[in-house]
Write a protein that holds these residues in place. Sequence first.
Motif, mmCIF file in Angstrom:
data_model
loop_
_atom_site.group_PDB
_atom_site.id
_atom_site.type_symbol
_atom_site.label_atom_id
_atom_site.label_comp_id
_atom_site.label_asym_id
_atom_site.label_seq_id
_atom_site.Cartn_x
_atom_site.Cartn_y
_atom_site.Cartn_z
ATOM 1 N N LEU A 96 0.840 -1.190 0.000
ATOM 2 C CA LEU A 96 0.000 0.000 0.000
ATOM 3 C C LEU A 96 0.880 1.247 0.000
ATOM 4 N N LEU A 98 0.724 5.819 -0.656
ATOM 5 C CA LEU A 98 -0.091 7.021 -0.772
ATOM 6 C C LEU A 98 0.434 7.885 -1.907
ATOM 7 N N ALA A 116 1.033 7.750 7.788
ATOM 8 C CA ALA A 116 1.583 6.691 6.933
ATOM 9 C C ALA A 116 2.510 5.797 7.755
ATOM 10 N N PHE A 119 0.498 3.483 9.998
ATOM 11 C CA PHE A 119 -0.161 2.382 9.305
ATOM 12 C C PHE A 119 0.794 1.553 8.455
ATOM 13 N N ILE A 121 2.887 2.364 6.051
ATOM 14 C CA ILE A 121 3.005 2.731 4.638
ATOM 15 C C ILE A 121 4.349 3.420 4.453
ATOM 16 N N ILE A 191 -3.282 4.872 -2.935
ATOM 17 C CA ILE A 191 -4.412 5.702 -2.518
ATOM 18 C C ILE A 191 -4.075 7.145 -2.861
ATOM 19 N N ALA A 233 -7.392 10.890 4.771
ATOM 20 C CA ALA A 233 -6.338 9.888 4.604
ATOM 21 C C ALA A 233 -6.305 8.925 5.779
ATOM 22 N N CYS A 237 -6.846 4.942 5.245
ATOM 23 C CA CYS A 237 -5.761 4.018 5.621
ATOM 24 C C CYS A 237 -6.204 3.056 6.710
ATOM 25 N N ARG A 241 -6.232 -1.060 6.348
ATOM 26 C CA ARG A 241 -5.504 -1.923 7.280
ATOM 27 C C ARG A 241 -6.452 -2.810 8.087
#
Length: 247
Positions: A96, A98, A116, A119, A121, A191, A233, A237, A241
Amino acid sequence: MTRSEIRFIRSLADKRARTESGLFVAEGDKLIGEILASGWEVEALYSTRGTFGGRAAMISPAEMERISMLKTPNESLATVRMPSYATPRTADPARLALALDAVRNPGNMGTIIRLADWFGIEEIYCSEDSADCFNPKVIQATMGAILRVRVHYLDLPALLARSAAAGVDIYGTTLDGDNIYSAPLTAGGIIVMGNEGRGISPECAAHVTRRLLIPPYPASRHGSESLNVAMAAAVVCAEFRRRAAAR
């Protein structure tokens, strides 16, 4: 401190000076401690007290106030060498990521980098007109997350086009999208989050393969026109997840 030192550090508030020197400013013991531990190159380090094992140059509180980018200065400040990352031609379809399309507010940029990191990312792809991730306000807002999230500035529509052609799912939040809580979501993909006022640009929207809607509650409610981009966002996210954890 010399006048030239103070003038140079103050100049790093400007993107052009950061680009030319390859340096940015970080402030605060915790953040600077994380930077030192990460292996990023610290060019100069200043403190109003004896911290960092004597590595910092001691300066007065008045001098710190002159070089600080904050309304209330911290007790330490460092100039740090910007890292250099290789930017992939396409995103990894299994992971994943962004993409920020003209997200210009430094506070939003810093918050998105921080979430980010939360999570897991690791890659953020930004259009070249997005806020600079090494802006002092962004650096402070990331709370150290900038050390663990790679931020790339590039021709975003071109990256999305190449990634979509390679089979990467491109998600975008729109008012005409499918309800995010019932729409199918994959574990990987990009995303796309749009500009604070205009949303996703037509150039990037052309490559979105899956449109998502964060619905209000109740669905018929007519309240705020939209969510702040950093808030949106976080919601998106978290749902990605949550689905991944439930598989």
